[in-house]
Design a protein around this motif. Structure first.
Motif: not given
Lengths: 473, 473
Positions: B197-219
């Motif tokens: 999950f992606v959050i801001d400093p106050a902990g609000h949910l901004l987004g999400a990244v599926a693991l397979d998406r993460l694995l397919r993307s360059k560093r």
């Protein structure tokens, strides 16, 4: 839905510019939306349609198709053209899907199937008649055709039919780094996946690595070091219900599907399993209620009437047997009409108590909670519950009957009859499903009429028989 | 189970060295295994026990606990000590779990809960009385205590209770490389996860990244570029059934749980959702069969008798009303005893037809397939199906009755009564659940007695009334 930002907003019935919501706050389909969609289809107004379904998930598109009139459904798909995601057709009732597919051009169907994950494509191909199926397959690229054909060759309701044939499989000697690089560079990966599989050169399944495991590991580590070498696997020929029970028991999200030689042929995903579990629960509920498991809300009057007929016919036959029992006591009834008034109470109490026990037994058999190891304990429990409720209702209903007809002895007869029928209802409610299950017959389908026969016959016989003996009628 | 390879093999009843299988080929619990486990418990033979349960998954341990005698259950846990995975206690019936936990020392429970994922820990804490719950919480590290306490503060059956509070959340400006490195270096990651999950400093949910998406993307790519900024999210207070419907509809494997300020507080996992769907189907099946949804196979005779009583009592009341209808026609029955013989046939046909329609309606309401937009279409369909089956059975059963009693006119009366009762059964079967649902009452629980009342009363009244008028009785 694809990019439709540059399209003009649709003319909405209420003249506002705000897009209409598909569902209202309670989750029900908004009828203003339905009207707008129907109007747009009638006017062949693709722009308005696209605006309406802009943010649709395939499941919403499926719900919309089901809610539309029969002749609007294929029209909607034709109007949307390449903007229509055929995955939506996997979300509708079988009969709706078949009806729609019959109306569409084979070329359109082939075009739509091409973009789908294999499990969705199989669902659509299954709904085509053999001729159309062959024609659609012919229009697909050879690789896809072969994979789909293989799935279709597995028996209906098997893992092979439900599996997704897109998966990632790597050799055991690859490193984490190589694997990640491979995934970064390969454009044509499966849409979603939660694990990668490890195979030998002949395609035999050696192991599996969960994605989170892969992500946590350093690049030089080999897949062989990481992999679970006893991965969850199912045979392609295995029944989907067995597979679903396994997913449920071991909390799986995906499992490898292997052929009889242990070669990896596909992957079962949890979202398909959720559908299987729902279908199964649906079938059990319907069958216990005397409804054919294939009956769908979209069925026509004639289809529904035909599918409901056999159960009612079976019930008529058991009712005639019960009527014969009553007929044997005609003389008693002539002498004491109170018996005719009260006898349905006995039968109905028995029927309901039998249904309670039968429901518990059928469900426990379906979830594998009831088996040889605890059958006797449950039989004993049900018999005691029946006896106990029999005693309780003998007192209550016996008193009511005695007071109502100003006849203490009639109350005693009622009480004795209730004890008898509630005990037999319990025994019938548990022994009938257990026996049917042992004989390999689905207890959800056929237990009902047997249990009702038992409770009706025992109920009428006990009440009228005891009364005849007691009063010397 | 932990490493037990160096332990001596247990003395098995049949003297063989091969480990006993827990389940036989048909998936039923092996009674030889059960005996061996019971013997080992009686002999406090931990080594044998460990050998028996060596490869157990938590679900098998749960099944073993349920299959054992009541007093063997806590003994097994005590003997296994730290080798016992408390997750197994989430796999047993509520009543079994409560019973076991009552017998165990608070220290043992605290020790066992400490190692669990938060959702499992909450399930166990829920089963403790308030005093024990406080004591167990006190013995946990502060961070865990606070997280569990927060889950327990959400209403029963809400997403907040079911969620896992372990998740990975990163800031949007991190790169894929940073995120992967973080996961490689952090030892204490959640046991399984499918998205970060992606959050801001106050902990609000901004987004999400599926693991397979993460694995397919360059560093060097940032999380912000990758993330789905409208991730699937549920409110912590939302009912678990609503959440389950959402998972089902959108084929999810996990979803973010947020508090009322939009802060990420946990994650719902699909394996919990599978359990929710099963529980819900289970409840519907039981309730339609007149069984309380909390009834479990492990309940005692007294508990079962008490929980079955109210339904039978309600049925008794409707049966008495029906008996009164019959009583009003006592004179007719005295004159023509054939009516007494045949009247249960009419009532039973009506009852079964009503149950068919009711089953379909209740299920369709539960799965949200039946709503305002299609209610009238379904009502119309059911009425026509009832009428059509009424006509068909009027001919069949009318002929049978006419031939049986050598009275053509009795057959006509039977036919007219059947048409009436099957039509009213259909209307009752659909209107009762719809009305109860509109009133906010669960139609699965209460439709049955109402529908039966209607079909009984209409059945007896139509048959005896038409006969009395026709024959001038």
């Amino acid at each position: 839905m694809q990019d439709v930002e540059n399209l003009t907003p649709p003319r909405l019935p209420d003249g506002e510019g705000e897009p209409l919501a598909f569902r209202d706050d309670e989750g029900e389909i908004n009828s203003a939306f339905l009207r707008a969609a129907a109007d747009a289809i009638d006017a062949s107004d693709t722009a308005s349609l696209l605006r309406l379904v802009e943010d649709f998930h395939e499941s919403e598109m499926g719900d919309l198709l089901e809610a539309l009139d029969t002749d609007h459904r294929p029209r909607l798909i034709e109007l949307l053209g390449s903007n229509f995601d055929f995955a939506a057709l996997t979300e509708v009732d079988d009969s709706v899907r078949e009806e729609i597919l019959e109306e569409l051009e084979t070329a359109t169907v082939a075009e739509g199937v091409r973009d789908l994950e294999s499990d969705d494509a199989v669902t659509i191909l299954e709904s085509l008649d053999d001729e159309d199926k062959a024609e659609v397959l012919d229009r697909l690229p050879a690789i896809e055709r072969v994979a789909l054909q293989r799935s279709l060759d597995y028996p209906e309701d098997s893992a092979g039919r439900r599996m997704q044939t897109e998966f990632i499989a790597v050799p055991p000697f690859w490193t984490v780094g190589q694997t990640i690089d491979f995934m970064r560079e390969t454009p044509d990966l499966p849409e979603t996946f939660y694990e990668i599989f490890v195979i030998d050169p002949a395609g035999h399944l050696l192991g599996a690595v969960a994605l989170d495991r892969l992500l946590r590991s350093k690049r030089p580590i080999t897949i062989e070091q990481l992999m679970d070498d006893e991965p969850d696997r199912v045979e392609a020929t295995e029944n989907q219900e067995e597979v679903a029970r396994m997913f449920e028991r071991y909390n799986l999200v995906s499992a490898a599907v292997v052929d009889d030689a242990g070669r990896l042929v596909g992957v079962m995903m949890v979202d398909d399993i959720v559908d299987v579990l729902e279908e199964e629960a649906d079938a059990d509920i319907k069958q216990l209620g005397g409804v054919h498991s294939d009956e769908e809300l979209s069925d026509t009057v004639i289809t529904t009437q035909r599918s409901r007929f056999p159960w009612l016919f079976a019930n008529m036959c058991t009712a005639i047997i019960a009527a014969n029992v009553i007929g044997a006591f005609s003389e008693s009834l002539e002498h004491m009409v109170a018996l005719a008034v009260l006898m349905p109470v006995v039968a109905s109490m028995g029927g309901n108590a039998g249904t309670q026990t039968m429901t518990v037994a059928v469900r426990a058999l379906a979830t594998r909670e009831l088996g040889r190891s605890n059958a006797w304990r449950i039989i004993r429990r049900e018999a005691l519950v029946g006896l106990l409720n029999g005693l309780v209702f003998a007192v209550i209903m016996g008193t009511i009957a005695g007071v109502w007809f100003q006849a203490f002895e009639l109350g005693v007869v009622m009480g004795l009859a209730l004890i008898t029928v509630l005990l037999f209802a319990a025994l019938g409610g548990i022994f009938v499903p257990l026996t049917l299950n042992r004989l390999g017959v689905d207890p959800a389908v056929s237990s009902g009429p047997f249990v009702t026969s038992i409770t009706d016959i025992v109920g009428f016989f006990a009440f009228l028989g005891i009364a005849t003996a007691w009063f010397g009628l």
